[in-house]
Design a protein around this motif. Structure first.
Motif, short mmCIF file in Angstrom:
data_model
loop_
_atom_site.label_atom_id
_atom_site.label_comp_id
_atom_site.label_asym_id
_atom_site.label_seq_id
_atom_site.Cartn_x
_atom_site.Cartn_y
_atom_site.Cartn_z
N VAL A 33 0.84 -1.20 0.00
CA VAL A 33 0.00 0.00 0.00
C VAL A 33 0.88 1.25 0.00
N LEU A 34 1.86 1.26 0.88
CA LEU A 34 2.76 2.42 0.98
C LEU A 34 3.51 2.65 -0.33
N SER A 35 3.96 1.56 -0.93
CA SER A 35 4.69 1.67 -2.19
C SER A 35 3.79 2.19 -3.31
N ASP A 36 2.56 1.68 -3.36
CA ASP A 36 1.63 2.12 -4.41
C ASP A 36 1.24 3.58 -4.23
N MET A 37 1.09 4.01 -2.98
CA MET A 37 0.77 5.41 -2.71
C MET A 37 1.90 6.32 -3.19
N ARG A 38 3.13 5.94 -2.86
CA ARG A 38 4.29 6.75 -3.29
C ARG A 38 4.39 6.80 -4.81
N SER A 39 4.11 5.65 -5.46
CA SER A 39 4.18 5.61 -6.93
C SER A 39 3.12 6.50 -7.55
N ILE A 79 -5.25 13.96 -9.27
CA ILE A 79 -4.49 13.17 -8.31
C ILE A 79 -5.40 12.53 -7.26
N VAL A 80 -6.49 13.21 -6.92
CA VAL A 80 -7.42 12.65 -5.94
C VAL A 80 -8.07 11.37 -6.47
N SER A 81 -8.48 11.40 -7.72
CA SER A 81 -9.08 10.22 -8.34
C SER A 81 -8.08 9.07 -8.39
N GLU A 82 -6.82 9.39 -8.70
CA GLU A 82 -5.78 8.36 -8.77
C GLU A 82 -5.53 7.74 -7.39
N LEU A 83 -5.47 8.58 -6.35
CA LEU A 83 -5.26 8.07 -4.99
C LEU A 83 -6.46 7.28 -4.50
N LYS A 84 -7.64 7.70 -4.89
CA LYS A 84 -8.87 6.99 -4.53
C LYS A 84 -8.82 5.57 -5.10
N THR A 85 -8.44 5.46 -6.37
CA THR A 85 -8.33 4.14 -7.01
C THR A 85 -7.27 3.28 -6.33
N THR A 86 -6.13 3.90 -5.99
CA THR A 86 -5.05 3.16 -5.31
C THR A 86 -5.54 2.63 -3.97
N ALA A 87 -6.25 3.45 -3.21
CA ALA A 87 -6.76 3.02 -1.90
C ALA A 87 -7.80 1.91 -2.06
N ASN A 104 -8.04 -0.28 -4.49
CA ASN A 104 -7.33 -1.52 -4.87
C ASN A 104 -6.63 -2.14 -3.66
N ALA A 105 -6.10 -1.29 -2.79
CA ALA A 105 -5.45 -1.79 -1.58
C ALA A 105 -6.45 -2.50 -0.67
N VAL A 106 -7.64 -1.93 -0.54
CA VAL A 106 -8.69 -2.56 0.28
C VAL A 106 -9.04 -3.93 -0.28
N LYS A 107 -9.22 -4.02 -1.59
CA LYS A 107 -9.56 -5.30 -2.21
C LYS A 107 -8.45 -6.33 -2.00
N ASN A 108 -7.19 -5.89 -2.10
CA ASN A 108 -6.07 -6.81 -1.91
C ASN A 108 -6.00 -7.33 -0.48
N ILE A 109 -6.21 -6.45 0.50
CA ILE A 109 -6.17 -6.85 1.91
C ILE A 109 -7.34 -7.77 2.24
N GLU A 110 -8.48 -7.56 1.58
CA GLU A 110 -9.64 -8.41 1.83
C GLU A 110 -9.37 -9.86 1.41
#
Length: 504
Positions: A356-362, A425-433, A435-441
């Protein structure tokens, strides 16, 4: 035994490893069989207790993941609602030099407007005199011999051209009839006072927009009131409004106009050559936008700090989950303190959270690459301080200068550029978050998920089966011990009986 917890004030433990007590009394041997059995079964239960402790670790880790997902979901929803829409960045103030027009500016407002002529739109209105009657006269006094109904069409308050049927009685007064029209929802304001009567449409404009039409009047009440020459027809019609702005004439059924990002409302007529023109302009409140960018950065940094804390928190290896027997020796607050320490470091160096941290930074570093609208353009960059672990920092001077040169630059970067078809950038971060939720689930599931649908749930299913097997096994072991002690007691009792015979 539990170490490092002060339990000097706790009550004596009431936990027992036995399914039965006093099954063998120990009268013959003089032994405390229950005490011996407790120690034996405690030793036999050691493996099952390890499984129960591992189960607790799985549950704690699952819950820790779900806490992260709750945080991520709140983050993505919060940033979109507060920073992802154009209206969030509308920090423009519009001014008009004339009281004849009011004006507001949205985020796209640009340029100056000059209104040299304006005519307000009007609503259809009919005002008449009551002849031989007053507002308190009954309809029978007006000449109505039977009860009846009328149907009226107009634009209602929802903007729909609608027809309403209104019934009346001969005993109703003229004022009563006006009230029924008002309460029908047809979109007309009807008044009657003394010897005057008035009907006015609630909307403005020509055609159906500002008109009042009677489509049925079986008793001819509108003709009797002097509002129509015949039984049915158009009672009144409004007029369209118009204005000349920067030399261009515009017409509208209402008194509102949307021009170049401005919403202009005509409140009074402006006569060309007689009245001074209305000059309209807007200014950007730079400080307001800078403060909002700082809010966004603080929100993002708060998420990064929380995630970094979770993956860097040290584990307390000396604090393992408490067994049921250990909990029985402690007070509730002592259990909580112990478990708080035992939960530390559950997500230490966790691959899912690090991703998650890596994807956010990217997402942050790659946004706008190769274009003019990069975060660096408005003074936002990733901190070079190692301990900040990917937090953002702002160069306020650079941000302020960028806004002075291009007032819409922040809005484009945060919400996207419709003309170029780019996301913000907000839309991009929203999508990243998301995707992170789906991965953790996939690892921890969600509250309503079945254990078989995610990895930790499957681990819990497996360990529950092993615990159940151990419970059955321990039941058999305890039964065997009880039988052995019963046989021993019986043998000792028999030997004691024989000794008593020989002693006679």
């Amino acid at each position: 035994m539990v170490n490092n917890v002060n339990n000097s004030n706790t009550a004596t433990s009431s936990y027992s490893y036995l399914q039965y007590k006093n099954k063998v009394t120990g009268l013959a041997s003089g032994m405390d069989i229950d005490s011996i059995m407790e120690k034996l079964m405690k030793a036999e239960s050691a493996q099952m207790e390890k499984l129960q402790q591992q189960k607790q670790k799985y549950e704690w880790k699952r819950d820790a993941y779900r806490e992260v997902n709750t945080t991520l979901s709140a983050f993505e929803k919060g940033i979109f609602d507060n920073y992802g829409l154009s209206k969030n960045w509308n920090a423009k103030t519009a001014t008009s030099t004339s009281s004849s027009v009011s004006v507001t500016a949205n985020s796209t407002a640009s340029g100056n407007l000059t209104i040299t002529e304006a005519t307000a739109a009007t609503a259809g209105q009919k005002v008449g005199d009551l002849v031989g009657v007053t507002s308190q006269s009954t309809l029978s006094e007006l000449g109505m011999t039977t009860d009846g109904k009328i149907k009226i069409k107009a634009i209602n308050d929802s903007g729909t051209y609608t027809e309403k049927e209104i019934s009346y009685k001969t005993t109703d007064t003229i004022s009563d009839l006006m009230s029924k029209i008002n309460n029908s929802g047809v979109g007309i304001t009807a008044l009657a006072s003394e010897n005057k009567i008035s009907l006015q449409a609630n909307s403005t404009g020509t055609g159906v927009d500002g008109s009042i039409n009677v489509t049925e009047d079986d008793g001819g009440v509108f003709k009797a009131l002097g509002l129509l020459a015949t039984g049915t027809g158009k009672v009144a019609e409004g007029t369209n409004g118009s204005m000349v702005v920067n030399g261009v004439k515009m017409e509208s059924t209402s008194n509102k106009y949307n021009v170049s990002g401005y919403t202009v409302k005509v409140t009074n007529n402006i006569v060309a050559g007689t009245d001074a023109p209305a000059k309209i302009s807007s200014t950007t409140e730079t400080k307001s936008i800078v403060d909002k960018v700082k809010e966004f950065v603080a929100t993002y940094n708060g998420l990064i700090e929380d995630l970094n804390k979770r993956v860097s928190e040290k584990k307390n290896l000396s604090y393992q989950p408490l067994t049921d027997a250990q909990k029985a020796e402690l007070k509730d607050d002592e259990i909580k303190k112990w478990e708080d320490k035992a939960k530390a470091g559950l997500l230490k160096s966790d691959a899912n959270i690090n991703k998650v941290l890596s994807d956010m930074r990217s997402t942050i570093s790659n946004y706008g690459a190769g274009s003019d609208d990069m975060l660096a353009k408005i003074g936002i960059s990733t901190s070079k301080t190692w301990s900040d672990n990917g937090k953002l920092e702002i160069d306020e001077n650079k941000l302020t200068k960028a806004l002075e040169e291009d007032p819409n630059v922040v809005m484009r970067i945060f919400t996207g550029d419709p003309e170029k078809g780019t996301k913000g950038i907000v839309s991009e971060l929203k999508t990243t978050a998301q995707n992170a939720v789906k991965n953790i689930e996939k690892t921890a599931g969600r509250e309503s998920a079945s254990d078989s649908s995610y990895a930790l749930g499957k681990n819990l299913q497996d360990i529950n089966m092993k615990i159940d097997d151990w419970k059955d096994r321990l039941k058999g072991i305890e039964e065997r011990y009880w039988k052995q002690f019963a046989a021993m007691e019986s043998a000792i009792q028999k030997a004691n009986s024989q000794s008593a015979i020989f002693a006679q």
